[in-house]
Design an enzyme around this catalytic site. Structure first.
Site, PDB file in Angstrom:
ATOM      1  N   HIS A 186      50.020  48.703  40.260  1.00 53.57           N
ATOM      2  CA  HIS A 186      51.036  48.089  41.114  1.00 53.57           C
ATOM      3  C   HIS A 186      52.369  48.830  40.935  1.00 53.57           C
ATOM      4  O   HIS A 186      53.176  48.454  40.081  1.00 53.57           O
ATOM      5  CB  HIS A 186      51.212  46.614  40.751  1.00 53.57           C
ATOM      6  N   HIS A 228      51.751  42.100  36.768  1.00 50.67           N
ATOM      7  CA  HIS A 228      51.118  43.174  37.534  1.00 50.67           C
ATOM      8  C   HIS A 228      51.993  44.422  37.551  1.00 50.67           C
ATOM      9  O   HIS A 228      51.482  45.535  37.668  1.00 50.67           O
ATOM     10  CB  HIS A 228      50.827  42.710  38.965  1.00 50.67           C
ATOM     11  N   GLY A 264      49.203  37.922  32.414  1.00 50.63           N
ATOM     12  CA  GLY A 264      48.326  38.292  33.504  1.00 50.63           C
ATOM     13  C   GLY A 264      48.439  37.297  34.639  1.00 50.63           C
ATOM     14  O   GLY A 264      48.990  37.604  35.704  1.00 50.63           O
ATOM     15  N   GLY A 304      55.408  35.438  43.259  1.00 50.77           N
ATOM     16  CA  GLY A 304      54.150  34.792  42.906  1.00 50.77           C
ATOM     17  C   GLY A 304      54.295  33.859  41.725  1.00 50.77           C
ATOM     18  O   GLY A 304      53.695  32.773  41.693  1.00 50.77           O
ATOM     19  N   HIS A 351      52.471  47.206  47.016  1.00 55.16           N
ATOM     20  CA  HIS A 351      52.335  46.190  45.963  1.00 55.16           C
ATOM     21  C   HIS A 351      51.249  46.555  44.957  1.00 55.16           C
ATOM     22  O   HIS A 351      51.506  46.600  43.755  1.00 55.16           O
ATOM     23  CB  HIS A 351      52.018  44.823  46.582  1.00 55.16           C
ATOM     24  N   GLU A 384      50.613  18.999  31.527  1.00 53.86           N
ATOM     25  CA  GLU A 384      49.653  19.544  30.565  1.00 53.86           C
ATOM     26  C   GLU A 384      49.689  21.066  30.521  1.00 53.86           C
ATOM     27  O   GLU A 384      49.638  21.671  29.444  1.00 53.86           O
ATOM     28  CB  GLU A 384      48.235  19.069  30.906  1.00 53.86           C
ATOM     29  N   PHE A 415      41.821  16.402  30.627  1.00 54.01           N
ATOM     30  CA  PHE A 415      42.907  17.170  31.201  1.00 54.01           C
ATOM     31  C   PHE A 415      43.027  18.567  30.609  1.00 54.01           C
ATOM     32  O   PHE A 415      44.004  19.282  30.892  1.00 54.01           O
ATOM     33  CB  PHE A 415      44.226  16.404  31.067  1.00 54.01           C
ATOM     34  N   HIS A 470      38.055  10.323  33.933  1.00 57.82           N
ATOM     35  CA  HIS A 470      38.668  10.556  32.625  1.00 57.82           C
ATOM     36  C   HIS A 470      37.637  10.843  31.537  1.00 57.82           C
ATOM     37  O   HIS A 470      38.014  11.050  30.382  1.00 57.82           O
ATOM     38  CB  HIS A 470      39.514   9.347  32.217  1.00 57.82           C
TER      39      HIS A 470
END
Length: 673
Positions: free
Chosen positions: A35, A75, A124, A163, A267, A416, A442, A478
């Site tokens: 990139h 990137h 990443g 992003g 990009h 979370e 979760f 749950h």
């Protein structure tokens, strides 16, 4: 302003920034992958930051009071690789740049923690760097409160792209940072208005400045290609008024590329030989690929060395501390665990074996933390709005917030993913052993950051309670039937599912002494009896699996279980023994550690011959290697557990309806025999 005018306006800056741009173009071209657009677009901002604002010393990459630089837009990795090479980080040689994205090189496609000094975290997945930086800033604020500005006085600088700001984790992160008033966190937004698909306007119309302001941030803007304007904005950003700062840097992706600049075409793919030649000409750069003029290298190396005086002054302040304070500081930044931990855990185990309490393992975890937190000042706990359910707060901690930096407990809110990323940052910064809790189900929401914990080898601790259908009436949404399988499938993760207080204490001891492995503690909501009644100082959980109850004779059956189902296996074994079937019970609190044991130990615990039955209120998948993977005998192995999702009902009824009972276990053994 035309390119030529910018070059002539500040030729010194231009040549420094051009070195970043051409190295990025050349490395991507040679790899035929990468990139180039982001490094070309943010080279001016990065040059001003590293030249005038970032506190670092390339000769001492791990100096504790350095500023942290995080490339969230990972990137664009050639930006940080170029900067590390140019400023003189020893591990980032020119050969590393030439071997960008190749086997064995430190220059992976996205920056990877541990590959080279100067890479503070793996970035990443977009948004992870930004969210992790919140933990870095929390750590700096807390260490400053504990040890003073003379030892801890630095900033966390982040480069993030469009992003990063679109990913959902970004909102969790910026809301938490604004609430905590982390004024030394500065995010430089590469506002180039381009994503892979094309213009940002294709998918987003958010006013990012208003969004950050609404979350308690201060916002600034600059022309990302005007060094004087960039310097103005960064100088203002560094003035801490208690609010984190977003600097919107208006840039052109692939700056200087005549045909591809400002488009998605630059990009994520090489420019091509012809376009690189034209861009070199536009930069007035007359040197061959990977060739750097000596005068430009020398100027960059001066930038890399300008922090040496500050580092030496800091080291002198450390040396001048009273001995006890100097030793306390050294102990904190070393990452080593106090030798007080082992005897404290042993004493708690002995007490548990003697008194045999019947408690949920989430409560057992709290009992361990009540012993651990007072003797380990580096622990910093928290929960994603489930403090009373996760049992993660002990009375001695105090709350870490905007008013109290001395506190050691964080109310992360219903975030979370943001919590998990912040814990990574706390650990990576140094000085802390973070742990945080939520419901086991979760882990889905925290998964991205939990995976990076494992990838980076960061020993954070995830306290995941309500670990099975045993949580009862909250129902299948749950009840985490598949989550143990997901966690056990993740490389470099210890998944502990303790059966009682003794195993819980052992799991915590292992988690808090791990060097490079995150741990997950899967803990029950329902009360469980103490099964380890014969005390030993040895940590049996460290073996991953062990014989909890021996058969009365040569075993005809072996029952394996983890957590709340070990009790079921023990009751089934008692029934089988009463019928003259010698049965061994093996507790399996951590499959990963058992897999690492010598083959002869595993064979001794699970010998060939007896039938094997595993009992766990979750899906079978992780058990196959223990049931038949090493013996290939399906007809001699069976599983008692879940084959689908749970249901809403009291826990006892659920276990009965889903057939996870001592009676069902006995019947399975008999059928196999």
């Amino acid at each position: 302003m035309p390119l030529t005018a910018r070059r002539l306006a500040d030729p010194d800056h231009w040549s420094l920034a051009s070195a970043i741009r051409v190295l990025s173009m050349d490395a991507v071209e040679q790899a035929n992958s990468g990139h180039p657009g982001m490094p070309m677009g943010m080279a001016d901002v990065a040059t001003v930051l590293w030249r005038k604002h970032l506190k670092f010393d390339a000769s001492a990459p791990n100096w504790f009071d350095r500023d942290r630089f995080i490339l969230s837009a990972g990137h664009g990795s050639m930006l940080i690789y170029s900067l590390l090479h140019l400023t003189g980080f020893e591990q980032m040689s020119l050969d590393q740049l030439r071997n960008f994205r190749q086997w064995g090189a430190a220059t992976a496609g996205h920056p990877e923690y541990g590959h080279a000094e100067g890479i503070e975290t793996t970035t990443g997945p977009l948004g992870q760097g930004l969210a992790t930086s919140v933990g870095f800033a929390m750590a700096e604020a807390k260490m400053r409160a504990e040890f003073g500005e003379e030892l801890c006085d630095h900033r966390t600088w982040v480069i993030a792209g469009d992003g990063c700001l679109m990913e959902g984790i970004s909102q969790e992160a910026i809301a938490l940072a604004g609430h905590l008033r982390l004024g030394r966190l500065i995010v430089l937004w590469d506002d180039n208005k381009i994503t892979i698909d094309g213009a940002v306007s294709l998918s987003d119309s958010t006013d990012q400045l208003k969004r950050f302001e609404a979350s308690g941030w201060r916002t600034l803007s600059c022309d990302g290609h005007d060094p004087a304007d960039i310097d103005r904005a960064l100088t203002a950003a560094a003035q801490d008024d208690g609010r984190p700062v977003l600097v919107a840097c208006r840039t052109v992706i692939g700056f200087g590329s005549a045909k591809k600049g400002g488009t998605s075409g630059v990009h994520g793919s090489p420019l091509g030989a012809d376009e690189i030649a034209a861009t070199r000409s536009a930069y007035a750069w007359e040197h061959a690929p990977f060739e750097l003029p000596e005068e430009i290298t020398a100027r960059w190396r001066e930038i890399g060395a300008r922090g040496a005086a500050a580092r030496e002054a800091w080291a002198a302040r450390v040396d001048a501390l009273p001995e006890d304070r100097r030793e306390a500081f050294a102990a904190r930044v070393s990452g080593e665990t106090s030798d007080k931990l082992a005897p404290a855990i042993a004493a708690l185990k002995q007490k548990a074996s003697t008194e045999a309490p019947k408690v949920a393992t989430r409560k057992a975890s709290e009992l361990v933390l009540e012993v651990v937190n007072p003797i380990l000042p580096e622990t910093i706990g928290g929960s994603a709005d489930l403090t009373g359910s996760n049992n993660t707060k002990t009375a001695d901690l105090g709350i870490f917030d905007a008013q109290n930096r001395a506190g050691r407990y964080v109310h992360y809110g219903i975030r979370e993913h943001g919590m998990a990323a912040a814990m990574n940052g706390l650990a990576l910064h140094g000085g802390f052993r973070p742990y945080g809790g939520t419901f086991m189900a979760f882990t889905d929401y925290a998964r991205g950051a939990m995976r990076l914990s494992a990838l980076m080898g960061v020993p954070v601790v995830y306290v995941m309670t309500h670990d099975s259908i045993g949580l009862g009436e909250d129902g299948p949404t749950h009840q985490p039937v598949e989550h143990l399988a997901m966690l056990r499938a993740t490389p470099n993760t210890w998944t502990f599912r303790p059966a009682d207080l003794v195993e819980t204490a052992e799991a915590w001891e292992l988690a808090l002494t791990a060097d490079s492995t995150p741990s997950v503690l899967a803990l029950s909501r329902q009360n469980l009896p103490t099964l380890r009644l014969d005390h030993t100082d040895d940590n049996l959980t460290a073996r991953g699996a062990y014989v909890l109850r021996e058969a009365s004779g040569a075993p005809q059956a072996i029952l394996m279980a983890s957590g709340s189902e070990v009790e079921i296996a023990v009751k089934a074994a008692e029934a089988l023994e009463a019928e003259g079937i010698p049965t061994r019970v093996v507790s399996v609190p951590c499959m990963e550690l058992f897999r690492d044991q010598p083959e002869d130990y595993r064979a001794n615990v699970l010998p060939e011959g007896p039938v094997r039955v595993a009992v766990e209120a979750a899906v079978r998948q992780p058990w196959d290697w223990l049931l038949m993977g090493e013996r290939g005998a399906e007809k001699r192995a069976g599983f008692i557990g879940m084959t689908g999702f749970g249901a809403s009902a009291p826990a006892d009824r659920l276990y009965k309806e889903f057939g996870i009972t001592p009676e069902a276990t006995v019947a399975k053994v008999k059928a196999l025999l």
